[in-house]
Scaffold this motif. Structure first.
Motif, PDB file in Angstrom:
ATOM      1  N   LEU A   1     -37.096 -16.625  24.302  1.00  0.00           N
ATOM      2  CA  LEU A   1     -36.162 -16.150  24.851  1.00  0.00           C
ATOM      3  C   LEU A   1     -36.558 -14.658  25.044  1.00  0.00           C
ATOM      4  O   LEU A   1     -36.795 -13.911  24.341  1.00  0.00           O
ATOM      5  CB  LEU A   1     -34.901 -16.173  24.303  1.00  0.00           C
ATOM      6  CG  LEU A   1     -34.285 -17.571  23.724  1.00  0.00           C
ATOM      7  CD1 LEU A   1     -33.011 -17.518  22.928  1.00  0.00           C
ATOM      8  CD2 LEU A   1     -33.969 -18.190  25.236  1.00  0.00           C
ATOM      9  N   SER A   2     -36.259 -14.150  26.277  1.00  0.00           N
ATOM     10  CA  SER A   2     -36.803 -12.744  26.810  1.00  0.00           C
ATOM     11  C   SER A   2     -35.787 -12.094  27.745  1.00  0.00           C
ATOM     12  O   SER A   2     -35.718 -12.687  28.888  1.00  0.00           O
ATOM     13  CB  SER A   2     -38.122 -12.787  27.151  1.00  0.00           C
ATOM     14  OG  SER A   2     -38.560 -11.381  27.516  1.00  0.00           O
ATOM     15  N   GLN A   3     -35.358 -11.168  27.271  1.00  0.00           N
ATOM     16  CA  GLN A   3     -34.366 -10.272  28.511  1.00  0.00           C
ATOM     17  C   GLN A   3     -35.256  -9.311  29.472  1.00  0.00           C
ATOM     18  O   GLN A   3     -34.883  -8.648  30.218  1.00  0.00           O
ATOM     19  CB  GLN A   3     -33.668  -9.309  27.693  1.00  0.00           C
ATOM     20  CG  GLN A   3     -32.523 -10.196  26.855  1.00  0.00           C
ATOM     21  CD  GLN A   3     -31.516  -9.266  25.989  1.00  0.00           C
ATOM     22  OE1 GLN A   3     -31.693  -7.853  25.735  1.00  0.00           O
ATOM     23  NE2 GLN A   3     -30.600  -9.806  25.877  1.00  0.00           N
TER      24      GLN A   3
ATOM     25  N   LEU B   1     -27.642  -6.954  22.553  1.00  0.00           N
ATOM     26  CA  LEU B   1     -26.683  -8.336  22.562  1.00  0.00           C
ATOM     27  C   LEU B   1     -25.586  -8.144  23.239  1.00  0.00           C
ATOM     28  O   LEU B   1     -24.960  -7.058  23.177  1.00  0.00           O
ATOM     29  CB  LEU B   1     -26.667  -8.550  21.071  1.00  0.00           C
ATOM     30  CG  LEU B   1     -28.015  -8.705  20.387  1.00  0.00           C
ATOM     31  CD1 LEU B   1     -27.834  -8.782  18.819  1.00  0.00           C
ATOM     32  CD2 LEU B   1     -28.510  -9.899  20.814  1.00  0.00           C
ATOM     33  N   ARG B   2     -25.090  -9.139  23.919  1.00  0.00           N
ATOM     34  CA  ARG B   2     -23.826  -8.964  24.797  1.00  0.00           C
ATOM     35  C   ARG B   2     -22.806  -9.466  23.562  1.00  0.00           C
ATOM     36  O   ARG B   2     -21.453  -8.890  23.820  1.00  0.00           O
ATOM     37  CB  ARG B   2     -23.778 -10.000  25.736  1.00  0.00           C
ATOM     38  CG  ARG B   2     -24.084  -9.332  27.195  1.00  0.00           C
ATOM     39  CD  ARG B   2     -25.350  -9.346  27.703  1.00  0.00           C
ATOM     40  NE  ARG B   2     -25.686  -8.643  28.747  1.00  0.00           N
ATOM     41  CZ  ARG B   2     -27.105  -8.356  29.270  1.00  0.00           C
ATOM     42  NH1 ARG B   2     -27.952  -8.611  28.636  1.00  0.00           N
ATOM     43  NH2 ARG B   2     -27.136  -7.521  30.393  1.00  0.00           N
ATOM     44  N   ASP B   3     -22.969 -10.172  22.844  1.00  0.00           N
ATOM     45  CA  ASP B   3     -22.144 -10.470  21.652  1.00  0.00           C
ATOM     46  C   ASP B   3     -22.630 -10.447  20.642  1.00  0.00           C
ATOM     47  O   ASP B   3     -23.017 -11.719  19.849  1.00  0.00           O
ATOM     48  CB  ASP B   3     -21.313 -11.811  22.210  1.00  0.00           C
ATOM     49  CG  ASP B   3     -20.215 -12.326  21.420  1.00  0.00           C
ATOM     50  OD1 ASP B   3     -20.011 -11.817  20.250  1.00  0.00           O
ATOM     51  OD2 ASP B   3     -19.447 -13.208  21.694  1.00  0.00           O
TER      52      ASP B   3
ATOM     53  N   LEU C   1     -24.975 -16.897  31.339  1.00  0.00           N
ATOM     54  CA  LEU C   1     -25.412 -17.495  30.284  1.00  0.00           C
ATOM     55  C   LEU C   1     -26.215 -16.227  29.497  1.00  0.00           C
ATOM     56  O   LEU C   1     -26.979 -15.545  30.242  1.00  0.00           O
ATOM     57  CB  LEU C   1     -26.595 -18.633  30.681  1.00  0.00           C
ATOM     58  CG  LEU C   1     -26.400 -19.778  31.137  1.00  0.00           C
ATOM     59  CD1 LEU C   1     -27.566 -20.704  31.297  1.00  0.00           C
ATOM     60  CD2 LEU C   1     -25.541 -20.602  30.064  1.00  0.00           C
ATOM     61  N   ILE C   2     -25.665 -16.032  28.366  1.00  0.00           N
ATOM     62  CA  ILE C   2     -26.282 -14.960  27.418  1.00  0.00           C
ATOM     63  C   ILE C   2     -27.241 -15.269  26.298  1.00  0.00           C
ATOM     64  O   ILE C   2     -27.094 -16.691  26.009  1.00  0.00           O
ATOM     65  CB  ILE C   2     -25.261 -14.050  27.085  1.00  0.00           C
ATOM     66  CG1 ILE C   2     -24.161 -14.968  26.073  1.00  0.00           C
ATOM     67  CG2 ILE C   2     -24.262 -13.289  28.404  1.00  0.00           C
ATOM     68  CD1 ILE C   2     -23.032 -13.873  25.448  1.00  0.00           C
ATOM     69  N   LEU C   3     -27.942 -14.554  25.974  1.00  0.00           N
ATOM     70  CA  LEU C   3     -29.042 -14.957  24.764  1.00  0.00           C
ATOM     71  C   LEU C   3     -28.223 -15.710  23.633  1.00  0.00           C
ATOM     72  O   LEU C   3     -28.881 -16.689  23.221  1.00  0.00           O
ATOM     73  CB  LEU C   3     -29.256 -13.728  24.078  1.00  0.00           C
ATOM     74  CG  LEU C   3     -30.747 -13.819  23.295  1.00  0.00           C
ATOM     75  CD1 LEU C   3     -32.065 -13.781  24.186  1.00  0.00           C
ATOM     76  CD2 LEU C   3     -30.786 -12.708  22.269  1.00  0.00           C
ATOM     77  N   GLU C   4     -26.841 -15.409  23.202  1.00  0.00           N
ATOM     78  CA  GLU C   4     -26.402 -16.239  22.180  1.00  0.00           C
ATOM     79  C   GLU C   4     -26.100 -17.674  22.669  1.00  0.00           C
ATOM     80  O   GLU C   4     -26.228 -18.545  21.814  1.00  0.00           O
ATOM     81  CB  GLU C   4     -24.997 -15.475  21.873  1.00  0.00           C
ATOM     82  CG  GLU C   4     -25.001 -14.199  21.336  1.00  0.00           C
ATOM     83  CD  GLU C   4     -25.383 -13.044  22.285  1.00  0.00           C
ATOM     84  OE1 GLU C   4     -25.758 -13.198  23.516  1.00  0.00           O
ATOM     85  OE2 GLU C   4     -25.388 -11.923  21.804  1.00  0.00           O
TER      86      GLU C   4
ATOM     87  N   SER D   1     -36.671 -16.454  30.826  1.00  0.00           N
ATOM     88  CA  SER D   1     -36.421 -15.027  31.159  1.00  0.00           C
ATOM     89  C   SER D   1     -34.942 -14.886  31.635  1.00  0.00           C
ATOM     90  O   SER D   1     -34.505 -15.421  32.596  1.00  0.00           O
ATOM     91  CB  SER D   1     -37.231 -14.648  32.356  1.00  0.00           C
ATOM     92  OG  SER D   1     -36.885 -13.678  33.066  1.00  0.00           O
ATOM     93  N   THR D   2     -34.420 -14.253  30.415  1.00  0.00           N
ATOM     94  CA  THR D   2     -32.711 -14.338  30.461  1.00  0.00           C
ATOM     95  C   THR D   2     -32.186 -13.304  31.696  1.00  0.00           C
ATOM     96  O   THR D   2     -30.844 -13.502  32.071  1.00  0.00           O
ATOM     97  CB  THR D   2     -32.190 -14.322  29.258  1.00  0.00           C
ATOM     98  OG1 THR D   2     -32.283 -12.862  29.030  1.00  0.00           O
ATOM     99  CG2 THR D   2     -32.803 -15.193  28.403  1.00  0.00           C
TER     100      THR D   2
END
Lengths: 491, 234
Positions: free
Chosen positions: A168-170, A226-228, A201-204, A194-195
């Motif tokens: 997973l990559s921002q 991190l969004r959350d 959709l967030i990383l979590e 590639s998020t």
């Protein structure tokens, strides 16, 4: 326009996203090198999906009939890949909602990462999708891939090699760099995403899904923000009990934090708090993407050490001393040999050996090097050692066999068979004693020879050409084991 | 309704978000954390009477939720050994604080027993924008202010986390005693960390906590000053 806005269940949604049967490429293009062309080629390459290009200006894309609008496609659409200019994305998303598209990815950039206007546009798209029941990757994503279903929206041609790591990559380019670096180490991926800006959709979300994904044994992530964080923390606590999570998080320095802000618009957050959260939830935090790949490789190819005491077997004193120092700096300890080990080694080594750890072979001949495994057994059996580092070649280079040892081809064959036999014996012991064995050797014979690497991997022997990298990786393995032991019995 | 809920409800009712030191100490006592005896005296006469009751020496601190930097405002007098000194200190505090905070609500002074010096510890809680409530541990004084030698954990913590964060600080060796200081009782510090974590988890609306300093002794630890700030909205 059909009203088909039935929101898929979570399980179904992820299937539509990663294993779609029908895909619309909205903004597909005939221009080589364009995003719309790449995405089209990439999705087509597996040949196992129904692919529908959407482009109002071309009757055909890559020889396939193109549609003016996604709603005109005479088929249900599992996944929409959106590559149109950013101003058109809200309308395209509305059409996707009207069509009843199940999942989407927005490759288009020019959203929150560009400033206030982009942020508004992104919020508009997210709201249209949310109301219409579509969850999506991006925007500003470079693509996503599933090696199981052979889907890639990155525009990669050819077969995607399978493996146990989910990436997973921002950052899109970092995503591909990690995937390629893992490939060079012989480690394949299950899925990689590639998020992007994570407007939906967030990383979590991905971590929650990957925790349940049978093809994923290990999750690695490049994180800018991190969004959350709290949800990440709770999830990670659960997931790391079964699947390791390895994270490289940027934003620890002032300038890097600023770079992150303008990159994906994420808040980098206090580095010290992130460090605490990762440590507390068993997440392995690494410094950069190279280390991330090294640790992923090691987690898949080695036992986790019971403790941090290393034994060093070296061809010469200097490397032994350097390695001891580096290991100590990286949180490992140099173990004290048991008397029994010294006795056993006395029988094999010349009398001038120093009779302590690091075990210096004191000038071995090329022929002595064929007997390394005899020296390895006493070290593996030593109760004061948890990890063995080999600063000697356990697999011989062809040039040494033919040159210094003067072997003939049939003798080389026999030599290789003996090597493989030895390597498999080493593996048995690595597993029996739960002691990682790592080889640190100059490129020759290891990194330059893929067959040697394959053999070492077969033997669960870690191989690196750099001591500090080796020490850091082993230190991570040790701390992860320590964490797993510590949480046993805790709820 | 527990004492803690009553205190917080009354603070809210008065439109405040900052608890007085006395309120904060009551809350922590209820959470099982030992604090130095602290009582409110609303007049000079009462301050003298309460000082006698607690036992000399005492400390007087201005009691006002609006005055956060009490020492800077001249609102703290320490080491008061008799009635006369208490009387004098009360007048001086009022004379110094009033002009500096003409609009502040002043309830009087808090009269506190003087804790025997120990190793100074700080334990705090704040809200991280991404992770929510975070607990902090560090050595007091220059260690936290200059060296930023602190350890963090996300709330809730377990005993292992508490033990780890204490060991994590660079000044950990100081807790074993130095220059004739008695060592700090680590289990007592772990207990405070766990109780603070537990309190924050069970009590919604806590924005910030400061237990600074805590004095650690060889067999116990006591919070000498305490501060609780509530979220703007309940």
């Amino acid at each position: 326009m059909t009203l088909n806005n039935i929101v898929p269940s979570t399980q179904d949604f992820w299937r539509y996203l990663f294993s779609p049967v029908s895909v619309a490429i909205i903004g597909a293009s005939n221009t080589p090198g364009s995003w719309g062309n790449n995405a089209m080629k990439g999705v087509l390459s597996a040949g196992n999906k129904r692919v529908y290009p959407v482009n109002p200006n071309s009757p055909e894309i890559l020889g396939i009939k193109a549609y003016h609008n996604v709603t005109e496609i005479p088929d249900a659409i599992d996944l929409a890949v959106i590559v149109v200019p950013e101003k058109l994305v809200p309308d395209v998303m509305r059409q996707c909602v009207g069509k009843g598209v199940k999942a989407a990815i927005i490759i288009t950039s020019g959203f929150a990462e560009t400033g206030e206007a982009g942020r508004k546009l992104e919020a508009e798209v997210a709201e249209i999708a949310r109301q219409g029941g579509i969850r999506f990757i991006g925007p500003n994503s470079m693509g996503h891939a599933d090696t199981g279903s052979q889907l890639s929206t990155f525009g990669q041609p050819g077969t995607l090699s399978k493996g146990p790591v989910a990436v997973l990559s921002q950052s899109g380019s970092t995503c591909m760099k990690i995937v390629r670096s893992l490939g060079e180490l012989g480690v394949g991926c299950s899925k990689y995403v590639s998020t992007g800006n994570e407007a939906s959709l967030i990383l979590e979300d991905y971590i929650e899904f990957l925790a349940q994904d049978d093809n994923t044994k290990l999750i690695v992530a490049y994180v800018e923000g991190l969004r959350d964080g709290r949800r990440f923390f709770r999830l990670a606590k659960e997931v790391t009990r079964k699947k390791p999570i390895v994270v490289v998080k940027v934003g620890g320095t002032e300038e890097s934090a600023r770079a992150v802000m303008s990159h994906t618009g994420a808040l980098a957050g206090s580095d010290a708090v992130h460090t605490a959260a990762f440590r507390q939830s068993g997440v392995i935090r690494v410094e950069d993407d190279d280390e991330l790949c090294d640790v992923a490789y090691a987690l898949l190819n080695s036992a986790l050490p019971r403790n941090n005491r290393i034994g060093i077997l070296t061809i010469g004193g200097g490397q032994g001393a350097l390695t001891a120092e580096i290991c100590e700096r990286e949180g490992l300890a140099v173990g004290k040999l048991e008397p029994a080990t010294v006795e056993k080694l006395d029988k094999i080594l010349p009398p001038r050996w120093p009779r302590r750890n690091p075990v210096d072979m004191a000038g071995p001949t090329a022929a002595d090097l064929g007997e390394i495994s005899n020296l390895l057994w006493p070290l593996i059996e030593d109760k004061n050692l948890d990890i063995i580092l080999l600063l000697v070649p356990i697999i011989m280079d062809n040039t040494v066999l033919t040159g210094r040892m003067g072997l003939k081809p049939e003798q080389i064959q026999a030599y290789r068979e003996k090597e493989e036999h030895n390597i498999m014996l080493i593996r048995e012991n690595i597993e029996k004693y739960e002691k990682p064995v790592a080889l640190i050797w100059q490129g020759r014979g290891v990194n330059s020879d893929p067959s040697a690497l394959t053999l070492l991997r077969k033997g669960k022997i870690l191989a690196f050409s750099n001591t500090r990298r080796t020490a850091r990786v082993i230190s991570h393995l040790f701390r992860y084991r320590q964490y797993l032991e510590a949480i046993k019995g805790e709820k | 309704m527990s004492n803690t809920s009553k205190i917080i409800a009354s603070v809210r009712q008065q439109g405040r978000t900052v608890l007085t030191e006395i309120e904060a100490k009551q809350v922590f006592s209820e959470a099982g954390i030992s604090t130095t005896a602290t009582v409110l005296a609303s007049s000079q006469t009462e301050a003298v009477a309460l000082s006698e009751k607690i036992g000399f020496p005492v400390v007087l601190k201005v009691a006002s939720p609006e005055i956060t930097h009490k020492t800077d405002a001249g609102g703290v007098k320490v080491g008061l050994k008799n009635k006369a000194e208490v009387r004098k200190a009360y007048s001086e505090i009022m004379a110094s604080v009033r002009p500096k905070y003409p609009k502040a609500k002043i309830y009087g002074v808090s009269v506190q027993s003087v804790a025997r010096p120990g190793i100074e510890i700080i334990i705090g809680v704040f809200k991280d924008p991404q992770f929510g409530p975070v607990i902090m541990f560090g050595l007091g004084g220059i260690f936290v202010e200059v060296l930023k030698d602190v350890a963090f954990r996300i709330i809730p913590i377990v005993r292992r986390d508490a033990a780890e964060m204490i060991k994590e600080i660079k000044g950990y060796a100081m807790l074993n005693g130095y220059r004739g200081h008695e060592p700090a009782h680590i289990p007592s510090l772990e207990d405070i960390l766990l109780k603070v974590s537990d309190f924050v988890e069970k009590t919604p609306g806590i924005k910030e906590i400061d237990l600074n300093p805590i004095f650690a002794y060889k067999d116990s630890a006591v919070a000498v000053d305490a501060r609780i700030v509530l979220e703007d909205k309940p």
